[in-house]
Design a protein around this motif. Structure first.
Motif, PDB file in Angstrom:
ATOM      1  N   GLY A  10     -10.214 -60.629 -73.916  1.00  0.00           N
ATOM      2  CA  GLY A  10      -9.847 -61.691 -72.971  1.00  0.00           C
ATOM      3  C   GLY A  10      -9.420 -62.933 -73.716  1.00  0.00           C
ATOM      4  N   GLY A  12      -8.600 -66.068 -72.213  1.00  0.00           N
ATOM      5  CA  GLY A  12      -8.626 -67.288 -71.413  1.00  0.00           C
ATOM      6  C   GLY A  12      -9.282 -68.386 -72.241  1.00  0.00           C
ATOM      7  N   PRO A  13      -9.634 -69.502 -71.609  1.00  0.00           N
ATOM      8  CA  PRO A  13     -10.260 -70.603 -72.349  1.00  0.00           C
ATOM      9  C   PRO A  13     -11.523 -70.177 -73.113  1.00  0.00           C
ATOM     10  CG  PRO A  13      -9.588 -71.318 -70.166  1.00  0.00           C
ATOM     11  CD  PRO A  13      -9.334 -69.849 -70.211  1.00  0.00           C
ATOM     12  N   ALA A  14     -12.327 -69.265 -72.558  1.00  0.00           N
ATOM     13  CA  ALA A  14     -13.563 -68.853 -73.243  1.00  0.00           C
ATOM     14  C   ALA A  14     -13.250 -67.975 -74.459  1.00  0.00           C
ATOM     15  CB  ALA A  14     -14.487 -68.107 -72.275  1.00  0.00           C
ATOM     16  N   ARG A  36      -4.952 -58.868 -71.920  1.00  0.00           N
ATOM     17  CA  ARG A  36      -4.108 -58.147 -70.963  1.00  0.00           C
ATOM     18  C   ARG A  36      -2.800 -58.901 -70.716  1.00  0.00           C
ATOM     19  NH1 ARG A  36      -7.417 -57.046 -65.978  1.00  0.00           N
ATOM     20  NH2 ARG A  36      -7.076 -59.242 -65.617  1.00  0.00           N
ATOM     21  N   GLU A  37      -2.906 -60.239 -70.740  1.00  0.00           N
ATOM     22  CA  GLU A  37      -1.692 -61.017 -70.497  1.00  0.00           C
ATOM     23  C   GLU A  37      -0.880 -61.181 -71.773  1.00  0.00           C
ATOM     24  OE1 GLU A  37      -3.506 -64.099 -68.052  1.00  0.00           O
ATOM     25  OE2 GLU A  37      -3.857 -62.170 -67.144  1.00  0.00           O
ATOM     26  N   HIS A  45      -6.272 -73.546 -64.746  1.00  0.00           N
ATOM     27  CA  HIS A  45      -6.416 -74.694 -63.837  1.00  0.00           C
ATOM     28  C   HIS A  45      -5.206 -75.622 -63.878  1.00  0.00           C
ATOM     29  CE1 HIS A  45      -7.861 -76.549 -67.509  1.00  0.00           C
ATOM     30  NE2 HIS A  45      -8.032 -77.715 -66.925  1.00  0.00           N
ATOM     31  N   VAL A  81      -8.290 -53.524 -72.287  1.00  0.00           N
ATOM     32  CA  VAL A  81      -9.440 -52.686 -72.654  1.00  0.00           C
ATOM     33  C   VAL A  81      -9.858 -51.915 -71.406  1.00  0.00           C
ATOM     34  CG1 VAL A  81     -11.826 -52.694 -73.466  1.00  0.00           C
ATOM     35  CG2 VAL A  81     -10.176 -54.332 -74.399  1.00  0.00           C
ATOM     36  N   VAL A 108     -13.721 -61.809 -70.152  1.00  0.00           N
ATOM     37  CA  VAL A 108     -12.631 -61.313 -69.309  1.00  0.00           C
ATOM     38  C   VAL A 108     -12.448 -62.097 -68.009  1.00  0.00           C
ATOM     39  CG1 VAL A 108     -12.567 -58.979 -70.255  1.00  0.00           C
ATOM     40  CG2 VAL A 108     -14.173 -59.505 -68.412  1.00  0.00           C
ATOM     41  N   GLY A 109     -13.254 -63.139 -67.793  1.00  0.00           N
ATOM     42  CA  GLY A 109     -13.015 -64.036 -66.666  1.00  0.00           C
ATOM     43  C   GLY A 109     -13.079 -63.354 -65.312  1.00  0.00           C
ATOM     44  N   LEU A 128      -3.047 -66.771 -57.011  1.00  0.00           N
ATOM     45  CA  LEU A 128      -2.622 -67.604 -58.144  1.00  0.00           C
ATOM     46  C   LEU A 128      -3.675 -67.539 -59.241  1.00  0.00           C
ATOM     47  CD1 LEU A 128      -0.588 -69.603 -59.336  1.00  0.00           C
ATOM     48  CD2 LEU A 128      -1.851 -71.455 -58.231  1.00  0.00           C
ATOM     49  N   LYS A 129      -3.388 -66.733 -60.255  1.00  0.00           N
ATOM     50  CA  LYS A 129      -4.318 -66.658 -61.388  1.00  0.00           C
ATOM     51  C   LYS A 129      -3.578 -66.607 -62.722  1.00  0.00           C
ATOM     52  CE  LYS A 129      -7.770 -66.425 -63.940  1.00  0.00           C
ATOM     53  NZ  LYS A 129      -8.285 -65.248 -64.579  1.00  0.00           N
ATOM     54  N   ASP A 276     -16.417 -67.089 -67.421  1.00  0.00           N
ATOM     55  CA  ASP A 276     -16.618 -66.796 -65.997  1.00  0.00           C
ATOM     56  C   ASP A 276     -17.185 -65.407 -65.721  1.00  0.00           C
ATOM     57  OD1 ASP A 276     -15.537 -69.268 -65.451  1.00  0.00           O
ATOM     58  OD2 ASP A 276     -13.967 -68.540 -64.115  1.00  0.00           O
ATOM     59  N   GLY A 293     -15.286 -72.681 -64.197  1.00  0.00           N
ATOM     60  CA  GLY A 293     -14.630 -73.926 -64.581  1.00  0.00           C
ATOM     61  C   GLY A 293     -14.202 -73.901 -66.030  1.00  0.00           C
ATOM     62  N   HIS A 294     -13.127 -74.610 -66.291  1.00  0.00           N
ATOM     63  CA  HIS A 294     -12.515 -74.595 -67.619  1.00  0.00           C
ATOM     64  C   HIS A 294     -13.462 -75.112 -68.705  1.00  0.00           C
ATOM     65  CE1 HIS A 294     -10.267 -76.621 -70.842  1.00  0.00           C
ATOM     66  NE2 HIS A 294      -9.582 -75.498 -70.831  1.00  0.00           N
ATOM     67  N   TRP A 334     -16.208 -79.114 -61.140  1.00  0.00           N
ATOM     68  CA  TRP A 334     -14.855 -79.613 -60.952  1.00  0.00           C
ATOM     69  C   TRP A 334     -14.380 -79.614 -59.517  1.00  0.00           C
ATOM     70  CZ3 TRP A 334     -11.679 -75.829 -58.987  1.00  0.00           C
ATOM     71  CH2 TRP A 334     -12.169 -74.537 -59.094  1.00  0.00           C
TER      72      TRP A 334
HETATM   73  C1  LIG Z   1      -5.528 -71.745 -59.503  1.00  0.00           C
HETATM   74  C2  LIG Z   1      -6.776 -72.132 -60.265  1.00  0.00           C
HETATM   75  C3  LIG Z   1      -7.202 -73.452 -60.260  1.00  0.00           C
HETATM   76  C4  LIG Z   1      -8.357 -73.818 -60.968  1.00  0.00           C
HETATM   77  N1  LIG Z   1      -8.722 -75.123 -60.989  1.00  0.00           N
HETATM   78  C5  LIG Z   1      -9.733 -75.501 -61.799  1.00  0.00           C
HETATM   79  C6  LIG Z   1     -10.018 -76.879 -61.981  1.00  0.00           C
HETATM   80  O1  LIG Z   1      -9.392 -77.753 -61.362  1.00  0.00           O
HETATM   81  N2  LIG Z   1     -11.013 -77.208 -62.862  1.00  0.00           N
HETATM   82  C7  LIG Z   1     -11.719 -76.259 -63.556  1.00  0.00           C
HETATM   83  O2  LIG Z   1     -12.597 -76.601 -64.358  1.00  0.00           O
HETATM   84  N3  LIG Z   1     -11.492 -74.948 -63.381  1.00  0.00           N
HETATM   85  C8  LIG Z   1     -10.514 -74.544 -62.537  1.00  0.00           C
HETATM   86  N4  LIG Z   1     -10.236 -73.217 -62.396  1.00  0.00           N
HETATM   87  C9  LIG Z   1     -11.145 -72.218 -63.015  1.00  0.00           C
HETATM   88  C10 LIG Z   1     -10.881 -72.021 -64.514  1.00  0.00           C
HETATM   89  O3  LIG Z   1      -9.510 -71.778 -64.740  1.00  0.00           O
HETATM   90  C11 LIG Z   1     -11.726 -70.838 -64.999  1.00  0.00           C
HETATM   91  O4  LIG Z   1     -13.085 -71.157 -64.795  1.00  0.00           O
HETATM   92  C12 LIG Z   1     -11.489 -70.536 -66.478  1.00  0.00           C
HETATM   93  O5  LIG Z   1     -10.145 -70.127 -66.683  1.00  0.00           O
HETATM   94  C13 LIG Z   1     -12.424 -69.423 -66.947  1.00  0.00           C
HETATM   95  O6  LIG Z   1     -12.107 -69.086 -68.261  1.00  0.00           O
HETATM   96  P1  LIG Z   1     -12.452 -67.643 -68.853  1.00  0.00           P
HETATM   97  O7  LIG Z   1     -11.892 -67.632 -70.232  1.00  0.00           O
HETATM   98  O8  LIG Z   1     -13.880 -67.346 -68.652  1.00  0.00           O
HETATM   99  O9  LIG Z   1     -11.661 -66.594 -67.936  1.00  0.00           O
HETATM  100  P2  LIG Z   1     -10.117 -66.434 -67.593  1.00  0.00           P
HETATM  101  O10 LIG Z   1      -9.408 -67.729 -67.653  1.00  0.00           O
HETATM  102  O11 LIG Z   1     -10.095 -65.675 -66.320  1.00  0.00           O
HETATM  103  O12 LIG Z   1      -9.550 -65.524 -68.770  1.00  0.00           O
HETATM  104  C14 LIG Z   1      -9.906 -64.178 -68.917  1.00  0.00           C
HETATM  105  C15 LIG Z   1      -8.778 -63.427 -69.592  1.00  0.00           C
HETATM  106  O13 LIG Z   1      -9.213 -62.094 -69.863  1.00  0.00           O
HETATM  107  C16 LIG Z   1      -8.152 -61.198 -69.613  1.00  0.00           C
HETATM  108  N5  LIG Z   1      -8.702 -59.862 -69.324  1.00  0.00           N
HETATM  109  C17 LIG Z   1      -9.414 -59.501 -68.228  1.00  0.00           C
HETATM  110  N6  LIG Z   1      -9.774 -58.202 -68.314  1.00  0.00           N
HETATM  111  C18 LIG Z   1      -9.271 -57.743 -69.492  1.00  0.00           C
HETATM  112  C19 LIG Z   1      -9.306 -56.470 -70.142  1.00  0.00           C
HETATM  113  N7  LIG Z   1      -9.958 -55.427 -69.600  1.00  0.00           N
HETATM  114  N8  LIG Z   1      -8.665 -56.331 -71.333  1.00  0.00           N
HETATM  115  C20 LIG Z   1      -8.010 -57.396 -71.894  1.00  0.00           C
HETATM  116  N9  LIG Z   1      -7.952 -58.623 -71.327  1.00  0.00           N
HETATM  117  C21 LIG Z   1      -8.582 -58.794 -70.140  1.00  0.00           C
HETATM  118  C22 LIG Z   1      -7.450 -61.799 -68.399  1.00  0.00           C
HETATM  119  O14 LIG Z   1      -6.140 -61.307 -68.311  1.00  0.00           O
HETATM  120  C23 LIG Z   1      -7.540 -63.298 -68.704  1.00  0.00           C
HETATM  121  O15 LIG Z   1      -6.424 -63.747 -69.409  1.00  0.00           O
HETATM  122  C24 LIG Z   1      -9.103 -72.827 -61.686  1.00  0.00           C
HETATM  123  C25 LIG Z   1      -8.673 -71.489 -61.678  1.00  0.00           C
HETATM  124  C26 LIG Z   1      -7.523 -71.137 -60.982  1.00  0.00           C
HETATM  125  C27 LIG Z   1      -7.064 -69.696 -60.992  1.00  0.00           C
END
Ligand SMILES: Cc1cc2nc3c(=O)[nH]c(=O)nc-3n(C[C@H](O)[C@H](O)[C@H](O)COP(=O)(O)OP(=O)(O)OC[C@H]3O[C@@H](n4cnc5c(N)ncnc54)[C@H](O)[C@@H]3O)c2cc1C
Length: 338
Positions: A10, A12-14, A36-37, A45, A81, A108-109, A128-129, A276, A293-294, A334
Protein backbone atom coordinates in the motif's frame (compact mmCIF):
# COMPACT_ATOMS: atom_id res chain seq x y z
CA UNK A 1 24.46 -10.83 7.91
CA UNK A 2 22.25 -11.27 4.82
CA UNK A 3 20.51 -8.18 3.50
CA UNK A 4 17.07 -7.73 5.05
CA UNK A 5 14.05 -7.23 2.82
CA UNK A 6 11.26 -5.02 4.16
CA UNK A 7 8.03 -4.95 2.18
CA UNK A 8 5.27 -2.35 2.51
CA UNK A 9 1.87 -3.16 1.00
CA UNK A 10 0.00 0.00 0.00
CA UNK A 11 1.32 3.36 -1.03
CA UNK A 12 -1.03 5.81 0.67
CA UNK A 13 0.14 8.31 3.30
CA UNK A 14 0.78 5.51 5.85
CA UNK A 15 2.71 3.19 3.50
CA UNK A 16 4.74 6.06 2.06
CA UNK A 17 5.78 7.27 5.51
CA UNK A 18 6.59 3.71 6.60
CA UNK A 19 8.85 3.16 3.58
CA UNK A 20 10.64 6.50 3.99
CA UNK A 21 11.21 5.80 7.69
CA UNK A 22 12.59 2.33 6.95
CA UNK A 23 14.91 3.83 4.34
CA UNK A 24 16.14 6.46 6.78
CA UNK A 25 16.65 4.15 9.77
CA UNK A 26 17.73 0.96 8.01
CA UNK A 27 19.97 2.19 5.18
CA UNK A 28 21.37 -1.29 4.52
CA UNK A 29 17.99 -2.94 4.06
CA UNK A 30 16.11 -3.52 0.80
CA UNK A 31 12.79 -1.65 0.90
CA UNK A 32 9.97 -2.48 -1.52
CA UNK A 33 6.54 -0.85 -1.80
CA UNK A 34 3.79 -2.74 -3.58
CA UNK A 35 1.06 -0.44 -4.77
CA UNK A 36 -2.14 -1.29 -6.58
CA UNK A 37 -2.28 2.24 -7.93
CA UNK A 38 0.09 3.49 -10.58
CA UNK A 39 2.48 6.35 -9.96
CA UNK A 40 3.68 7.79 -6.68
CA UNK A 41 1.92 8.36 -3.37
CA UNK A 42 -0.99 10.79 -3.59
CA UNK A 43 -3.08 12.38 -0.83
CA UNK A 44 -6.72 11.25 -1.10
CA UNK A 45 -7.87 14.19 1.00
CA UNK A 46 -6.67 16.59 -1.72
CA UNK A 47 -8.90 14.94 -4.35
CA UNK A 48 -11.96 17.21 -3.81
CA UNK A 49 -9.86 20.29 -4.59
CA UNK A 50 -8.29 18.56 -7.59
CA UNK A 51 -11.73 17.64 -8.98
CA UNK A 52 -12.92 21.25 -8.93
CA UNK A 53 -9.73 22.55 -10.50
CA UNK A 54 -8.24 24.26 -7.44
CA UNK A 55 -5.22 21.97 -7.32
CA UNK A 56 -2.93 20.73 -10.08
CA UNK A 57 -2.48 16.98 -10.48
CA UNK A 58 1.21 17.09 -9.52
CA UNK A 59 0.29 18.77 -6.21
CA UNK A 60 -1.70 15.68 -5.19
CA UNK A 61 1.51 13.74 -4.72
CA UNK A 62 3.51 13.31 -1.52
CA UNK A 63 6.23 11.25 -3.26
CA UNK A 64 6.74 10.72 -6.98
CA UNK A 65 7.82 7.42 -8.50
CA UNK A 66 11.17 9.04 -9.38
CA UNK A 67 11.77 10.19 -5.80
CA UNK A 68 11.50 6.58 -4.58
CA UNK A 69 14.07 5.49 -7.12
CA UNK A 70 16.40 8.29 -6.00
CA UNK A 71 16.06 7.11 -2.39
CA UNK A 72 16.72 3.48 -3.26
CA UNK A 73 13.15 2.34 -2.54
CA UNK A 74 11.75 -0.11 -5.07
CA UNK A 75 8.22 0.84 -6.06
CA UNK A 76 6.18 -1.85 -7.76
CA UNK A 77 3.24 0.20 -8.89
CA UNK A 78 0.14 -1.18 -10.56
CA UNK A 79 0.62 -4.50 -8.73
CA UNK A 80 -1.77 -5.95 -6.19
CA UNK A 81 -1.09 -8.32 -3.32
CA UNK A 82 -3.67 -11.10 -3.40
CA UNK A 83 -2.54 -13.13 -0.40
CA UNK A 84 -0.25 -12.91 2.60
CA UNK A 85 1.37 -15.86 4.38
CA UNK A 86 2.88 -14.36 7.52
CA UNK A 87 4.05 -17.72 8.89
CA UNK A 88 6.04 -18.43 5.70
CA UNK A 89 7.06 -14.76 5.29
CA UNK A 90 5.74 -14.63 1.76
CA UNK A 91 3.21 -12.63 -0.18
CA UNK A 92 1.67 -13.42 -3.55
CA UNK A 93 0.94 -10.81 -6.22
CA UNK A 94 -1.95 -10.81 -8.68
CA UNK A 95 0.31 -12.10 -11.46
CA UNK A 96 1.28 -15.07 -9.20
CA UNK A 97 4.75 -13.83 -8.32
CA UNK A 98 5.85 -14.82 -4.81
CA UNK A 99 7.87 -12.32 -2.78
CA UNK A 100 9.71 -13.18 0.43
CA UNK A 101 10.12 -10.68 3.22
CA UNK A 102 11.94 -10.32 6.52
CA UNK A 103 9.58 -7.58 7.67
CA UNK A 104 6.13 -6.63 6.39
CA UNK A 105 4.01 -3.51 6.90
CA UNK A 106 0.42 -3.72 5.70
CA UNK A 107 -0.91 -0.24 4.91
CA UNK A 108 -3.76 -0.92 2.51
CA UNK A 109 -6.17 1.76 3.76
CA UNK A 110 -9.83 1.68 2.89
CA UNK A 111 -12.07 1.52 -0.15
CA UNK A 112 -15.48 3.17 -0.62
CA UNK A 113 -18.26 1.20 0.99
CA UNK A 114 -21.49 0.71 -0.97
CA UNK A 115 -24.41 -0.72 1.04
CA UNK A 116 -25.58 -4.07 -0.30
CA UNK A 117 -29.01 -2.83 -1.35
CA UNK A 118 -27.39 -0.21 -3.62
CA UNK A 119 -24.81 -2.47 -5.30
CA UNK A 120 -27.25 -3.07 -8.13
CA UNK A 121 -27.06 0.65 -8.99
CA UNK A 122 -23.25 0.65 -8.83
CA UNK A 123 -22.82 1.69 -12.46
CA UNK A 124 -24.90 4.82 -11.93
CA UNK A 125 -22.99 6.12 -8.92
CA UNK A 126 -19.51 7.60 -8.60
CA UNK A 127 -17.18 7.26 -5.63
CA UNK A 128 -14.04 9.27 -4.89
CA UNK A 129 -10.94 7.53 -3.60
CA UNK A 130 -8.34 7.36 -6.37
CA UNK A 131 -6.88 9.76 -8.92
CA UNK A 132 -8.72 7.74 -11.59
CA UNK A 133 -12.02 8.28 -9.73
CA UNK A 134 -11.25 12.01 -9.62
CA UNK A 135 -10.68 12.12 -13.38
CA UNK A 136 -14.06 10.51 -13.99
CA UNK A 137 -15.67 13.19 -11.78
CA UNK A 138 -13.84 15.92 -13.70
CA UNK A 139 -15.01 14.57 -17.06
CA UNK A 140 -18.61 14.15 -15.96
CA UNK A 141 -18.78 17.49 -14.14
CA UNK A 142 -17.93 19.15 -17.45
CA UNK A 143 -21.22 17.80 -18.77
CA UNK A 144 -23.55 18.67 -15.88
CA UNK A 145 -24.22 21.24 -13.19
CA UNK A 146 -26.36 19.10 -10.89
CA UNK A 147 -25.02 16.57 -8.39
CA UNK A 148 -26.89 14.37 -5.93
CA UNK A 149 -24.81 13.17 -2.99
CA UNK A 150 -26.17 10.11 -1.22
CA UNK A 151 -25.01 8.55 2.02
CA UNK A 152 -23.19 11.55 3.34
CA UNK A 153 -20.00 10.34 5.00
CA UNK A 154 -17.45 12.85 6.19
CA UNK A 155 -15.41 12.85 2.99
CA UNK A 156 -18.52 13.98 1.10
CA UNK A 157 -18.92 17.09 3.25
CA UNK A 158 -15.62 18.62 2.19
CA UNK A 159 -16.31 17.57 -1.40
CA UNK A 160 -19.77 19.17 -1.34
CA UNK A 161 -18.25 22.42 -0.15
CA UNK A 162 -15.85 22.41 -3.10
CA UNK A 163 -18.62 21.62 -5.59
CA UNK A 164 -20.76 24.48 -4.30
CA UNK A 165 -17.77 26.83 -4.40
CA UNK A 166 -17.43 26.29 -8.15
CA UNK A 167 -21.13 26.88 -8.79
CA UNK A 168 -22.52 23.34 -8.95
CA UNK A 169 -26.07 22.76 -7.74
CA UNK A 170 -25.78 20.09 -5.05
CA UNK A 171 -28.60 18.13 -3.49
CA UNK A 172 -27.62 16.12 -0.41
CA UNK A 173 -29.69 13.08 0.55
CA UNK A 174 -29.11 12.15 4.19
CA UNK A 175 -30.29 9.02 5.93
CA UNK A 176 -29.14 7.05 8.94
CA UNK A 177 -26.13 5.77 7.02
CA UNK A 178 -24.90 9.35 7.01
CA UNK A 179 -21.95 10.75 8.98
CA UNK A 180 -20.01 7.54 8.95
CA UNK A 181 -17.77 7.01 10.90
CA UNK A 182 -19.82 8.99 13.43
CA UNK A 183 -23.06 7.62 14.79
CA UNK A 184 -26.11 9.20 13.20
CA UNK A 185 -28.21 11.22 15.64
CA UNK A 186 -30.70 14.05 15.40
CA UNK A 187 -28.38 16.64 16.89
CA UNK A 188 -25.65 15.89 14.37
CA UNK A 189 -28.20 15.70 11.57
CA UNK A 190 -29.58 19.14 12.40
CA UNK A 191 -26.10 20.62 12.69
CA UNK A 192 -24.90 19.24 9.37
CA UNK A 193 -28.17 19.83 7.52
CA UNK A 194 -28.18 23.44 8.77
CA UNK A 195 -24.61 23.95 7.66
CA UNK A 196 -25.28 22.44 4.24
CA UNK A 197 -28.33 24.68 3.76
CA UNK A 198 -26.29 27.74 4.75
CA UNK A 199 -23.92 26.76 1.94
CA UNK A 200 -26.78 26.67 -0.56
CA UNK A 201 -27.21 22.89 -0.63
CA UNK A 202 -30.68 21.36 -0.87
CA UNK A 203 -31.01 18.73 1.87
CA UNK A 204 -33.33 15.73 1.47
CA UNK A 205 -34.17 13.31 4.22
CA UNK A 206 -34.90 9.77 3.13
CA UNK A 207 -34.90 6.31 4.60
CA UNK A 208 -34.22 4.14 1.55
CA UNK A 209 -33.29 4.49 -2.10
CA UNK A 210 -36.00 2.52 -3.91
CA UNK A 211 -34.72 2.80 -7.45
CA UNK A 212 -32.30 4.53 -9.77
CA UNK A 213 -32.43 4.80 -13.55
CA UNK A 214 -30.65 6.51 -16.40
CA UNK A 215 -33.02 8.68 -18.45
CA UNK A 216 -32.75 9.27 -22.17
CA UNK A 217 -31.44 12.82 -21.64
CA UNK A 218 -28.49 11.47 -19.61
CA UNK A 219 -29.97 12.51 -16.26
CA UNK A 220 -30.22 9.98 -13.43
CA UNK A 221 -33.53 9.65 -11.62
CA UNK A 222 -33.41 8.47 -8.02
CA UNK A 223 -36.55 7.32 -6.19
CA UNK A 224 -36.52 7.62 -2.43
CA UNK A 225 -39.36 6.78 -0.04
CA UNK A 226 -40.70 10.28 -0.38
CA UNK A 227 -39.78 11.72 -3.75
CA UNK A 228 -38.06 11.48 -7.12
CA UNK A 229 -34.88 13.45 -7.65
CA UNK A 230 -33.03 14.05 -10.90
CA UNK A 231 -29.35 14.86 -11.21
CA UNK A 232 -26.64 14.70 -13.83
CA UNK A 233 -24.34 12.90 -11.41
CA UNK A 234 -24.88 10.76 -8.32
CA UNK A 235 -22.08 10.42 -5.76
CA UNK A 236 -22.15 7.52 -3.29
CA UNK A 237 -20.48 8.36 0.02
CA UNK A 238 -20.98 5.68 2.64
CA UNK A 239 -17.55 5.73 4.24
CA UNK A 240 -14.34 3.85 3.60
CA UNK A 241 -14.02 0.27 4.79
CA UNK A 242 -10.63 -1.39 5.33
CA UNK A 243 -9.47 -3.01 2.11
CA UNK A 244 -8.58 -6.32 3.72
CA UNK A 245 -10.70 -9.02 2.06
CA UNK A 246 -7.49 -10.50 0.58
CA UNK A 247 -6.28 -11.28 4.12
CA UNK A 248 -9.18 -13.60 4.98
CA UNK A 249 -7.02 -16.76 4.87
CA UNK A 250 -3.82 -15.16 6.13
CA UNK A 251 -4.19 -16.15 9.77
CA UNK A 252 -4.06 -12.47 10.77
CA UNK A 253 -6.79 -11.45 13.20
CA UNK A 254 -9.43 -9.35 11.50
CA UNK A 255 -12.35 -7.45 13.00
CA UNK A 256 -13.26 -4.09 11.47
CA UNK A 257 -9.59 -3.79 10.52
CA UNK A 258 -6.42 -5.83 11.10
CA UNK A 259 -6.09 -6.27 14.87
CA UNK A 260 -2.73 -5.06 16.18
CA UNK A 261 -1.30 -4.27 19.59
CA UNK A 262 -0.32 -0.77 20.68
CA UNK A 263 2.98 -1.21 18.79
CA UNK A 264 1.03 -2.05 15.61
CA UNK A 265 2.34 -5.61 15.72
CA UNK A 266 -0.05 -8.03 14.01
CA UNK A 267 0.81 -11.18 15.95
CA UNK A 268 3.43 -12.70 13.60
CA UNK A 269 7.10 -11.89 13.95
CA UNK A 270 8.04 -8.94 11.76
CA UNK A 271 4.47 -8.26 10.59
CA UNK A 272 2.77 -4.91 11.28
CA UNK A 273 -0.41 -3.17 10.10
CA UNK A 274 -0.87 0.58 10.02
CA UNK A 275 -2.98 3.51 8.80
CA UNK A 276 -6.70 3.25 8.07
CA UNK A 277 -6.62 -0.57 7.77
CA UNK A 278 -5.37 -1.20 11.32
CA UNK A 279 -7.48 -1.64 14.45
CA UNK A 280 -5.15 -0.75 17.28
CA UNK A 281 -5.33 -1.95 20.88
CA UNK A 282 -5.20 0.76 23.52
CA UNK A 283 -4.23 -0.55 26.96
CA UNK A 284 -5.92 2.34 28.84
CA UNK A 285 -9.15 2.14 26.85
CA UNK A 286 -8.89 -1.68 27.00
CA UNK A 287 -10.34 -1.56 23.55
CA UNK A 288 -9.32 -1.25 19.92
CA UNK A 289 -9.50 1.99 17.96
CA UNK A 290 -9.33 2.69 14.24
CA UNK A 291 -7.84 5.75 12.65
CA UNK A 292 -9.33 7.76 9.83
CA UNK A 293 -7.43 10.73 8.52
CA UNK A 294 -4.29 11.77 6.73
CA UNK A 295 -2.23 12.99 9.70
CA UNK A 296 -3.05 9.91 11.78
CA UNK A 297 -2.04 7.70 8.86
CA UNK A 298 1.35 9.39 8.53
CA UNK A 299 2.05 9.12 12.27
CA UNK A 300 1.02 5.46 12.33
CA UNK A 301 3.13 4.67 9.26
CA UNK A 302 6.19 6.01 11.00
CA UNK A 303 5.40 4.14 14.23
CA UNK A 304 5.06 0.80 12.41
CA UNK A 305 8.38 1.27 10.62
CA UNK A 306 10.27 2.20 13.79
CA UNK A 307 8.88 -0.84 15.59
CA UNK A 308 9.74 -3.13 12.70
CA UNK A 309 13.39 -2.13 13.01
CA UNK A 310 13.43 -2.79 16.74
CA UNK A 311 12.21 0.34 18.55
CA UNK A 312 9.29 0.28 21.02
CA UNK A 313 7.05 3.18 20.04
CA UNK A 314 3.41 3.17 21.10
CA UNK A 315 0.68 4.33 18.75
CA UNK A 316 -1.02 7.09 20.72
CA UNK A 317 -4.35 8.44 19.49
CA UNK A 318 -5.47 11.92 20.50
CA UNK A 319 -8.07 10.93 23.11
CA UNK A 320 -10.14 14.07 22.43
CA UNK A 321 -10.76 12.79 18.92
CA UNK A 322 -11.97 9.29 19.80
CA UNK A 323 -15.61 8.56 19.00
CA UNK A 324 -17.61 5.44 19.63
CA UNK A 325 -19.10 4.41 16.30
CA UNK A 326 -21.35 1.38 16.49
CA UNK A 327 -19.14 -0.12 19.15
CA UNK A 328 -15.85 0.73 17.40
CA UNK A 329 -13.60 3.46 18.81
CA UNK A 330 -12.75 5.78 15.93
CA UNK A 331 -9.97 8.34 16.01
CA UNK A 332 -10.74 11.20 13.65
CA UNK A 333 -10.30 14.94 14.08
CA UNK A 334 -10.56 16.35 10.59
CA UNK A 335 -14.31 15.98 10.01
CA UNK A 336 -14.93 19.08 12.11
CA UNK A 337 -13.18 21.13 9.45
CA UNK A 338 -16.34 21.25 7.33
C1 LIG B 1 -12.41 12.10 -0.80
C2 LIG B 1 -11.66 11.99 0.51
C3 LIG B 1 -11.56 13.10 1.34
C4 LIG B 1 -10.86 13.00 2.55
N1 LIG B 1 -10.73 14.11 3.32
C5 LIG B 1 -9.92 14.06 4.40
C6 LIG B 1 -9.63 15.25 5.12
O1 LIG B 1 -10.15 16.33 4.81
N2 LIG B 1 -8.75 15.16 6.17
C7 LIG B 1 -8.16 13.97 6.53
O2 LIG B 1 -7.36 13.93 7.47
N3 LIG B 1 -8.45 12.82 5.88
C8 LIG B 1 -9.29 12.84 4.83
N4 LIG B 1 -9.54 11.69 4.13
C9 LIG B 1 -9.04 10.40 4.67
C10 LIG B 1 -7.55 10.16 4.35
O3 LIG B 1 -7.31 10.36 2.98
C11 LIG B 1 -7.20 8.73 4.76
O4 LIG B 1 -7.41 8.61 6.15
C12 LIG B 1 -5.74 8.39 4.44
O5 LIG B 1 -5.54 8.42 3.04
C13 LIG B 1 -5.40 6.99 4.96
O6 LIG B 1 -4.11 6.66 4.55
P1 LIG B 1 -3.66 5.13 4.41
O7 LIG B 1 -2.27 5.18 3.87
O8 LIG B 1 -3.93 4.41 5.66
O9 LIG B 1 -4.64 4.49 3.32
P2 LIG B 1 -4.95 4.87 1.81
O10 LIG B 1 -4.76 6.31 1.56
O11 LIG B 1 -6.28 4.28 1.54
O12 LIG B 1 -3.84 4.09 0.97
C14 LIG B 1 -3.82 2.69 0.87
C15 LIG B 1 -3.18 2.29 -0.44
O13 LIG B 1 -3.04 0.87 -0.47
C16 LIG B 1 -3.34 0.39 -1.76
N5 LIG B 1 -3.76 -1.02 -1.68
C17 LIG B 1 -4.90 -1.49 -1.12
N6 LIG B 1 -4.94 -2.83 -1.20
C18 LIG B 1 -3.79 -3.21 -1.83
C19 LIG B 1 -3.25 -4.48 -2.21
N7 LIG B 1 -3.90 -5.62 -1.93
N8 LIG B 1 -2.06 -4.51 -2.86
C20 LIG B 1 -1.39 -3.35 -3.14
N9 LIG B 1 -1.85 -2.12 -2.79
C21 LIG B 1 -3.03 -2.06 -2.14
C22 LIG B 1 -4.47 1.30 -2.23
O14 LIG B 1 -4.57 1.27 -3.63
C23 LIG B 1 -4.04 2.65 -1.65
O15 LIG B 1 -3.27 3.37 -2.56
C24 LIG B 1 -10.25 11.76 2.94
C25 LIG B 1 -10.36 10.64 2.09
C26 LIG B 1 -11.05 10.74 0.89
C27 LIG B 1 -11.15 9.54 -0.01
Amino acid sequence: MAEQHFVVIGNGPAGNEAALTLREHAPEARVTIISRERGGCFRPHFLPRFVVGKLAEEDLYLSSAVSYRDKGIKLRSGQEVVSVHPDKRKIILDHKEIISFDGLIIAVGGRPRIPENLMVFGDLMLTLKTVQDAKVWIRKLNETDTVLMIGGDLTSLSFTKQLVDVGKKVCFALNDDAFWPLRFDRYLYNQVAGRLRENGVEVLEYSRIRGMSLLSDGMIEVNTDYEKVRAGLVGAFFGLKPDIAFLARSGLKIDRGILVDEYLHAGFEGVYATGDCAQVFHPDLRDYWVSIGHDNAVALGRTAALNLIGERVRAEPDMACIFDVQGVQVNSSWWMEF
